[in-house]
Write a protein that holds these residues in place. Structure first.
Motif, PDB file in Angstrom:
ATOM      1  N   PRO A 239     -80.680  30.775 -14.194  1.00  0.00           N
ATOM      2  CA  PRO A 239     -80.705  29.622 -13.467  1.00  0.00           C
ATOM      3  C   PRO A 239     -82.409  29.019 -13.495  1.00  0.00           C
ATOM      4  O   PRO A 239     -83.076  29.617 -13.459  1.00  0.00           O
ATOM      5  CB  PRO A 239     -80.487  30.026 -12.094  1.00  0.00           C
TER       6      PRO A 239
ATOM      7  N   ARG B 147     -78.110  28.140  -5.096  1.00  0.00           N
ATOM      8  CA  ARG B 147     -77.603  26.564  -4.850  1.00  0.00           C
ATOM      9  C   ARG B 147     -77.193  25.839  -6.284  1.00  0.00           C
ATOM     10  O   ARG B 147     -77.920  26.202  -7.226  1.00  0.00           O
ATOM     11  CB  ARG B 147     -78.961  26.041  -4.452  1.00  0.00           C
ATOM     12  N   PRO B 148     -76.062  25.103  -6.324  1.00  0.00           N
ATOM     13  CA  PRO B 148     -75.756  24.683  -7.606  1.00  0.00           C
ATOM     14  C   PRO B 148     -76.923  23.423  -7.786  1.00  0.00           C
ATOM     15  O   PRO B 148     -77.407  22.769  -6.979  1.00  0.00           O
ATOM     16  CB  PRO B 148     -74.496  23.698  -7.283  1.00  0.00           C
ATOM     17  N   ASN B 149     -77.336  23.455  -9.019  1.00  0.00           N
ATOM     18  CA  ASN B 149     -78.587  22.552  -9.354  1.00  0.00           C
ATOM     19  C   ASN B 149     -78.157  21.842 -10.947  1.00  0.00           C
ATOM     20  O   ASN B 149     -77.815  22.508 -11.636  1.00  0.00           O
ATOM     21  CB  ASN B 149     -79.516  23.843  -9.739  1.00  0.00           C
ATOM     22  N   TYR B 150     -78.364  20.617 -10.878  1.00  0.00           N
ATOM     23  CA  TYR B 150     -78.096  19.804 -11.888  1.00  0.00           C
ATOM     24  C   TYR B 150     -79.037  20.150 -13.165  1.00  0.00           C
ATOM     25  O   TYR B 150     -78.713  19.948 -14.440  1.00  0.00           O
ATOM     26  CB  TYR B 150     -78.314  18.453 -11.721  1.00  0.00           C
TER      27      TYR B 150
ATOM     28  N   LEU C 134     -66.702  21.846  -8.187  1.00  0.00           N
ATOM     29  CA  LEU C 134     -67.381  22.992  -7.540  1.00  0.00           C
ATOM     30  C   LEU C 134     -66.971  23.064  -5.919  1.00  0.00           C
ATOM     31  O   LEU C 134     -66.802  24.070  -5.374  1.00  0.00           O
ATOM     32  CB  LEU C 134     -68.690  23.123  -7.676  1.00  0.00           C
TER      33      LEU C 134
ATOM     34  N   PRO D 193     -68.127  27.150  -4.035  1.00  0.00           N
ATOM     35  CA  PRO D 193     -67.563  27.173  -5.415  1.00  0.00           C
ATOM     36  C   PRO D 193     -66.616  28.475  -5.741  1.00  0.00           C
ATOM     37  O   PRO D 193     -65.691  28.581  -6.362  1.00  0.00           O
ATOM     38  CB  PRO D 193     -68.756  27.292  -6.364  1.00  0.00           C
TER      39      PRO D 193
ATOM     40  N   THR E 242     -68.812  27.192 -18.753  1.00  0.00           N
ATOM     41  CA  THR E 242     -68.713  28.410 -17.756  1.00  0.00           C
ATOM     42  C   THR E 242     -67.440  28.920 -18.051  1.00  0.00           C
ATOM     43  O   THR E 242     -66.388  28.242 -17.821  1.00  0.00           O
ATOM     44  CB  THR E 242     -69.032  27.887 -16.831  1.00  0.00           C
TER      45      THR E 242
ATOM     46  N   ILE F 153     -68.167  19.518 -12.932  1.00  0.00           N
ATOM     47  CA  ILE F 153     -69.193  19.748 -11.708  1.00  0.00           C
ATOM     48  C   ILE F 153     -68.625  19.563 -10.315  1.00  0.00           C
ATOM     49  O   ILE F 153     -68.962  20.098  -9.400  1.00  0.00           O
ATOM     50  CB  ILE F 153     -70.480  18.832 -12.112  1.00  0.00           C
TER      51      ILE F 153
ATOM     52  N   LEU G 205     -69.548  22.792 -17.167  1.00  0.00           N
ATOM     53  CA  LEU G 205     -70.610  22.190 -16.103  1.00  0.00           C
ATOM     54  C   LEU G 205     -71.629  21.335 -16.773  1.00  0.00           C
ATOM     55  O   LEU G 205     -72.562  22.065 -17.128  1.00  0.00           O
ATOM     56  CB  LEU G 205     -71.019  23.391 -15.216  1.00  0.00           C
TER      57      LEU G 205
ATOM     58  N   ASP H 220     -79.279  23.135 -14.091  1.00  0.00           N
ATOM     59  CA  ASP H 220     -78.729  24.082 -14.723  1.00  0.00           C
ATOM     60  C   ASP H 220     -77.402  23.618 -15.592  1.00  0.00           C
ATOM     61  O   ASP H 220     -77.248  24.385 -16.710  1.00  0.00           O
ATOM     62  CB  ASP H 220     -78.037  25.022 -13.842  1.00  0.00           C
ATOM     63  N   TYR H 221     -77.171  22.328 -15.282  1.00  0.00           N
ATOM     64  CA  TYR H 221     -75.848  21.964 -16.142  1.00  0.00           C
ATOM     65  C   TYR H 221     -76.633  20.795 -17.190  1.00  0.00           C
ATOM     66  O   TYR H 221     -75.962  20.578 -18.335  1.00  0.00           O
ATOM     67  CB  TYR H 221     -75.191  20.854 -15.264  1.00  0.00           C
TER      68      TYR H 221
END
Length: 500
Positions: A103, A217-220, A49, A53, A77, A46, A72, A222-223
């Motif tokens: 997402p 937007r990177p989103n926890y 990124l 990214p 991924t 993570i 991630l 999703d991880y």
């Protein structure tokens, strides 16, 4: 040895055998994963990124190769960063990668269950795709609406002309957004949702960007999917609010149209536009109202912000490269004559350099830096590696467009590279995939390309452009902010000078 004991021994041997087979395949497939940076405990990669990214992944591809794998959080991924990997992915394995990784944010308002962009391949998706391709965005409908696009571009020209008289700078992104928004609203609803002189288009533009930004937007959550239950950063809640805000606009228009359609008043206006087409399908139970709302969200979101951003990047590159602008202006003048204010779509075929400029911009600044994420439906072999089932697959268009193995001087803006070149934008040439490829290629490709060329030709033919007083080319900001689209951090504002 009695039969019961024999059976138990056989079962035990079989269990041990299957265990070792499973362990072998786990090790085998793990060893055949694409290479990538070593993941850290719990968080994986993570922290690799960064804020951008697409650039981080491109740098990793220089180290590990054009197909890399990352962890991630809990999600494997795989990132594609070259045209030849993309070609194998889309030509040989398109069906295996046809579905989406969803997402967490897109679950807002059940958008993932109603949106053509995010639905899995299914009868519902095929129905929406067919409606879009045949009844909304077909070549026949686009040809029939040429006069409408011409009218919207004429409005753009009138606005720029007024700014020129007042020696006021034009915010290119905002002007292009207003033009695109009004084109769509007229095509779909037979009304205008904004004007160049009002703040309404800027409010819409901000709303569209908010949607794009939250989805990208990177989103926890999703991880670590378990976090989706609590939406820890409020991304899904904010996106639901933005969807609702946009759908309220659509519903007000739809309700008014339904009242007109049900009226016995013979003088009631019958428009026969796209909204009428959608409501006819609704009356036949071929579309639900929720599907109509979210189809409109998809089309207006994809058809305004990306178009505006692309034209803004195009004009920015031309301001930075004035020789290219002059060559294009001369080409238009030679093809159409001096002082011809109205450029038709049919004229674009006579302007190969202008089309080369647009391709070069889309190479350097694709409308979406990553194609919407794909999901492997099974273990898939790709370029000698294995993409495991359920892995998320990202295609880094930004990196593909700047691959030095494909493009000479890839960081240099040079439209000439597309002259006498067969590379097209329709998903068959994998060096240039701004609208995607395969069965999930963008259905609005032809409309976007027509509008971009028409707007650009109008701006270049009638005006020279200069930076605001006191600014030099060195002051031209090329910084970008990350979302599904890459927008300029600092909007391009330039002063139009009449050419004739």
């Amino acid at each position: 040895m009695d039969s019961t004991t024999l059976v138990m021994v056989v079962i035990s041997i079989l269990f041990v055998f299957l265990y070792h087979v499973k362990s072998f395949f786990i090790r085998y497939f793990s060893n055949r994963l694409p290479p990538g940076p070593k993941p850290k405990p719990i968080f994986g990669n993570i922290f690799d990124l960064g804020e951008k990214p697409h650039r981080s992944f491109a740098n990793l591809a220089k180290i590990f190769g054009p197909l890399i794998s990352l962890k991630l959080g809990n999600v494997t991924t795989v990132v594609v960063s070259s045209s030849y990997v993309a070609e194998e992915m889309f030509l040989k394995n398109d069906q295996s990668f046809a579905n989406r990784t969803i997402p967490d944010s897109v679950r807002a308002g059940n958008h993932d269950k109603l949106s053509m962009s995010w639905l899995p391949i299914s009868p519902q998706w095929r129905n929406l795709r067919k409606i879009s391709a045949v009844q909304l965005l077909s070549t026949q409908r686009l040809d029939a609406s040429q006069a409408l696009r011409q009218a919207k571009v004429s409005q753009l020209h009138a606005y720029v002309q007024d700014c020129s008289k007042k020696l006021q700078p034009v915010n290119i992104g905002r002007a292009a957004f207003t033009t695109s928004l009004n084109l769509l609203s007229n095509t779909f609803f037979s009304i205008e949702l904004a004007s160049h002189e009002s703040s309404t288009s800027q409010e819409f533009k901000q709303l569209m960007w908010n949607i794009m930004e939250e989805i990208g937007r990177p989103n926890y959550a999703d991880y670590f999917p378990i976090l989706g239950y609590i939406d820890p950063f409020g991304i899904r809640r904010r996106l639901a609010s933005y969807f609702d805000e946009l759908i309220v606009v659509f519903q007000n228009i739809i309700c008014e149209r339904q009242n007109i359609r049900s009226s016995d008043d013979s003088s009631a206006k019958h428009t026969n536009d796209v909204l009428d087409t959608l409501l006819n399908l609704y009356d036949k139970n071929e579309l639900s109202m929720d599907e109509i709302n979210h189809l409109l969200v998809d089309i207006f979101n994809a058809g305004t912000d990306t178009t505006a951003s692309t034209l803004e990047w195009t004009m920015t590159e031309l301001i930075k490269n004035p020789k290219s602008m002059i060559i294009c202006q001369n080409e238009i003048e030679q093809a159409l004559g001096k002082g011809s204010l109205s450029i038709q779509e049919s004229d674009i075929s006579k302007l190969p350099y202008l089309q080369a400029i647009m391709k070069e911009t889309l190479r350097l600044h694709p409308p979406t830096v990553f194609l919407l994420p794909r999901k492997a439906d099974s273990d898939v072999e790709l370029c000698g590696y294995v993409v495991p089932k359920h892995a998320q697959v990202l295609v880094n268009l930004w990196a593909i467009g700047r691959d030095p193995k494909v493009w000479e001087n890839p960081e240099v803006f040079s439209p000439e590279r597309f002259l006498d070149c067969e590379i097209d934008l329709k998903g068959q040439d994998f060096e240039l995939l701004p609208f995607g490829a395969g069965r999930r290629i963008c259905p609005g490709l032809n409309l976007a390309y027509r509008m971009l060329n028409l707007m650009l030709a109008t701006l270049l033919h009638n005006y020279n452009w200069k930076l605001e007083d006191g600014m030099t080319l060195n002051d031209l900001d090329m910084d970008e902010k990350f979302g599904i689209t890459l927008q300029k951090v600092k909007p391009l504002q330039v002063v139009p000078i009449p050419r004739y």
